[in-house]
Write a protein that holds these residues in place. Structure first.
Motif, PDB file in Angstrom:
ATOM      1  N   GLY A 146      30.098  27.887  52.193  1.00  0.00           N
ATOM      2  CA  GLY A 146      30.305  29.214  51.639  1.00  0.00           C
ATOM      3  C   GLY A 146      30.975  29.178  50.284  1.00  0.00           C
ATOM      4  O   GLY A 146      30.554  28.445  49.383  1.00  0.00           O
ATOM      5  N   SER A 147      32.043  29.959  50.130  1.00  0.00           N
ATOM      6  CA  SER A 147      32.691  30.145  48.831  1.00  0.00           C
ATOM      7  C   SER A 147      33.752  29.087  48.577  1.00  0.00           C
ATOM      8  O   SER A 147      34.935  29.391  48.382  1.00  0.00           O
ATOM      9  N   VAL A 148      33.328  27.834  48.574  1.00  0.00           N
ATOM     10  CA  VAL A 148      34.233  26.702  48.365  1.00  0.00           C
ATOM     11  C   VAL A 148      33.563  25.702  47.435  1.00  0.00           C
ATOM     12  O   VAL A 148      32.342  25.722  47.245  1.00  0.00           O
ATOM     13  N   GLY A 149      34.370  24.777  46.880  1.00  0.00           N
ATOM     14  CA  GLY A 149      33.834  23.711  46.064  1.00  0.00           C
ATOM     15  C   GLY A 149      32.915  24.222  44.967  1.00  0.00           C
ATOM     16  O   GLY A 149      33.215  25.203  44.286  1.00  0.00           O
ATOM     17  N   ALA A 150      31.773  23.551  44.795  1.00  0.00           N
ATOM     18  CA  ALA A 150      30.822  23.946  43.758  1.00  0.00           C
ATOM     19  C   ALA A 150      30.241  25.326  44.002  1.00  0.00           C
ATOM     20  O   ALA A 150      29.663  25.935  43.089  1.00  0.00           O
ATOM     21  N   GLY A 151      30.374  25.838  45.218  1.00  0.00           N
ATOM     22  CA  GLY A 151      29.865  27.174  45.529  1.00  0.00           C
ATOM     23  C   GLY A 151      30.894  28.280  45.395  1.00  0.00           C
ATOM     24  O   GLY A 151      30.593  29.451  45.646  1.00  0.00           O
ATOM     25  N   ALA A 152      32.125  27.932  44.972  1.00  0.00           N
ATOM     26  CA  ALA A 152      33.209  28.931  44.937  1.00  0.00           C
ATOM     27  C   ALA A 152      32.873  30.122  44.052  1.00  0.00           C
ATOM     28  O   ALA A 152      33.170  31.268  44.387  1.00  0.00           O
ATOM     29  N   GLY A 153      32.248  29.864  42.898  1.00  0.00           N
ATOM     30  CA  GLY A 153      31.925  30.946  41.975  1.00  0.00           C
ATOM     31  C   GLY A 153      30.453  31.267  41.904  1.00  0.00           C
ATOM     32  O   GLY A 153      30.007  31.987  40.987  1.00  0.00           O
ATOM     33  N   ALA A 154      29.677  30.775  42.855  1.00  0.00           N
ATOM     34  CA  ALA A 154      28.228  30.977  42.829  1.00  0.00           C
ATOM     35  C   ALA A 154      27.865  32.433  43.118  1.00  0.00           C
ATOM     36  O   ALA A 154      28.496  33.103  43.941  1.00  0.00           O
ATOM     37  N   VAL A 155      26.823  32.892  42.435  1.00  0.00           N
ATOM     38  CA  VAL A 155      26.339  34.271  42.559  1.00  0.00           C
ATOM     39  C   VAL A 155      24.818  34.223  42.664  1.00  0.00           C
ATOM     40  O   VAL A 155      24.166  33.461  41.944  1.00  0.00           O
ATOM     41  N   ALA A 314      27.475  31.850  54.854  1.00  0.00           N
ATOM     42  CA  ALA A 314      28.887  31.492  55.006  1.00  0.00           C
ATOM     43  C   ALA A 314      29.756  32.038  53.876  1.00  0.00           C
ATOM     44  O   ALA A 314      30.978  31.996  53.961  1.00  0.00           O
ATOM     45  N   ALA A 315      29.132  32.544  52.815  1.00  0.00           N
ATOM     46  CA  ALA A 315      29.886  33.042  51.659  1.00  0.00           C
ATOM     47  C   ALA A 315      30.681  34.290  52.014  1.00  0.00           C
ATOM     48  O   ALA A 315      30.354  35.022  52.957  1.00  0.00           O
ATOM     49  N   THR A 316      31.721  34.534  51.232  1.00  0.00           N
ATOM     50  CA  THR A 316      32.543  35.729  51.396  1.00  0.00           C
ATOM     51  C   THR A 316      32.546  36.523  50.093  1.00  0.00           C
ATOM     52  O   THR A 316      32.360  35.972  49.009  1.00  0.00           O
ATOM     53  N   SER A 317      32.746  37.820  50.213  1.00  0.00           N
ATOM     54  CA  SER A 317      32.720  38.705  49.045  1.00  0.00           C
ATOM     55  C   SER A 317      33.822  38.344  48.069  1.00  0.00           C
ATOM     56  O   SER A 317      34.822  37.716  48.416  1.00  0.00           O
ATOM     57  N   VAL A 318      33.629  38.762  46.808  1.00  0.00           N
ATOM     58  CA  VAL A 318      34.599  38.437  45.770  1.00  0.00           C
ATOM     59  C   VAL A 318      34.694  39.585  44.776  1.00  0.00           C
ATOM     60  O   VAL A 318      33.729  40.320  44.547  1.00  0.00           O
ATOM     61  N   SER A 319      35.862  39.739  44.196  1.00  0.00           N
ATOM     62  CA  SER A 319      36.088  40.689  43.112  1.00  0.00           C
ATOM     63  C   SER A 319      36.785  39.937  41.994  1.00  0.00           C
ATOM     64  O   SER A 319      37.938  39.519  42.145  1.00  0.00           O
ATOM     65  N   ALA A 320      36.081  39.712  40.892  1.00  0.00           N
ATOM     66  CA  ALA A 320      36.636  38.940  39.774  1.00  0.00           C
ATOM     67  C   ALA A 320      35.808  39.204  38.539  1.00  0.00           C
ATOM     68  O   ALA A 320      34.597  39.472  38.623  1.00  0.00           O
ATOM     69  N   GLY A 321      36.438  39.130  37.372  1.00  0.00           N
ATOM     70  CA  GLY A 321      35.721  39.307  36.121  1.00  0.00           C
ATOM     71  C   GLY A 321      35.056  40.651  35.987  1.00  0.00           C
ATOM     72  O   GLY A 321      34.033  40.783  35.301  1.00  0.00           O
TER      73      GLY A 321
END
Length: 333
Positions: A146-155, A314-321
């Motif tokens: 999910g939202s970890v490692g190389a996938g942390a900022g993936a969209v 497995a990704a989780t939502s994000v609020s950034a930028g």
């Protein structure tokens, strides 16, 4: 709808000789992921996207001299993230791992990066210290997804703008046939939608104008809805497959090619001029056995497609930028 836990379909670390470690920087977010093959692995690569960011890929051509690699790095941060490979090289060198060249050993560490600079401060990106930390974290345990490692900022799903996209991530899977194992690890940051190839159901991607439902990029484009103008290379899915079968270097190169079929089945559209899609293939040979290439090719595409699905589920939502991006789980996918 419920889905099996990440361990249910296996992981690339089920392949003997493979370890995986993540480093995640939650300040942006961004990160990197390293796959270690301490004993060396025969390797190939296929670069399909039109805007790739890579390191040490030319030496993997079947006609070139180097036969084995000792690690592969996947990182966010666009071109800046390639710096993280230096940390992996240092970590391996300190442990005496590498290609013997004259009086010393040189670790061979190919790398590929994805663009995750939409989220937060672009000055925060994986560096050599991040790559070193990912190596410290590496193990034979099934890696987090999910939202970890190389996938942390993936969209994913940016054809109609990043503001209508969803959170991507990193995922893994493993297929076993006749006692041979083949695993995949993919960081999915695609411009296109993610689709379950078995059911045809949309899992994540571009959303409708109100943001409450999936749009279906393929059908929207075919009915004439114009895509948003995008920056080349601002997307990209990167990853690898690994098998315990004995491979030659040309066979590894061919498996890297057919593994892209898994991206094409699970991402639509894929391999665009805005993506830098790259897949590596590793053969540890730990089983001591060869395998039919038709079977391995089928396993490679299947494992990659399943890894993509697990990455977004497995990704989780994000609020950034300035972006608020939901995840597939928020849509019950």
């Amino acid at each position: 709808m419920t889905h099996p836990p990440p361990s249910a379909a296996g992981a690339i670390t089920d392949v003997a000789g493979i370890e995986v470690g993540h480093f995640t920087d939650t300040r942006r977010p961004t990160g990197c992921t390293v796959v270690l093959a301490r004993q060396g692995a025969v390797a190939g690569v296929d670069v399909r996207g039109a805007a790739p960011g890579t390191r040490e890929t030319d030496l993997l051509a079947p006609a070139n001299t180097v036969e084995q690699v000792h690690a592969v790095l996947l990182a966010g941060g666009s071109a800046f993230g390639l710096d993280a490979a230096s940390g992996v090289v240092r970590w391996l060198e300190e442990r005496g791992i590498g290609l013997q060249v004259g009086p010393g050993r040189i670790p061979i560490v190919p790398a590929a990066v994805l663009f995750d600079l939409y989220l937060g401060d672009t000055r925060i990106r994986p560096d050599a210290q991040a790559g070193y930390a990912a190596c410290d974290a590496a193990s034979r345990q099934a890696p987090a997804e999910g939202s970890v490692g190389a996938g942390a900022g993936a969209v994913v799903g940016k054809v109609f703008g990043a503001d209508r996209a969803m959170k991507g991530g990193i995922g893994t899977a493993c297929v076993e046939v006749g006692g041979i194992r083949l695993g995949a690890l993919v960081a999915c940051n695609a411009i296109g939608d993610v689709v379950d190839p078995d059911s045809g159901r949309l899992v994540a991607g571009a959303r409708t104008l109100d943001g409450r439902a999936l749009l279906d990029t393929r059908r929207a484009l075919l009915r004439g809805e114009p895509p948003r103008r995008l920056v080349a290379g601002s997307n990209t899915s990167i990853g690898m497959i690994a098998t315990d079968a004995v491979l030659t270097k040309p066979q590894a190169a061919r498996l890297a090619t057919v593994a892209h079929d898994g991206l094409a089945r699970s991402i639509n559209p894929a391999h665009t001029q805005w993506d830098g899609d790259v897949l590596f293939a590793l053969g540890t040979g730990a089983s001591g056995r060869t395998a039919d290439m038709m079977v391995l090719a089928t396993m490679a595409a299947e494992a990659v497609a399943q890894a993509v699905l697990r990455a977004v589920r497995a990704a989780t939502s994000v609020s950034a930028g300035g972006l608020v991006l939901p995840a597939a789980r928020d849509f019950g996918a």
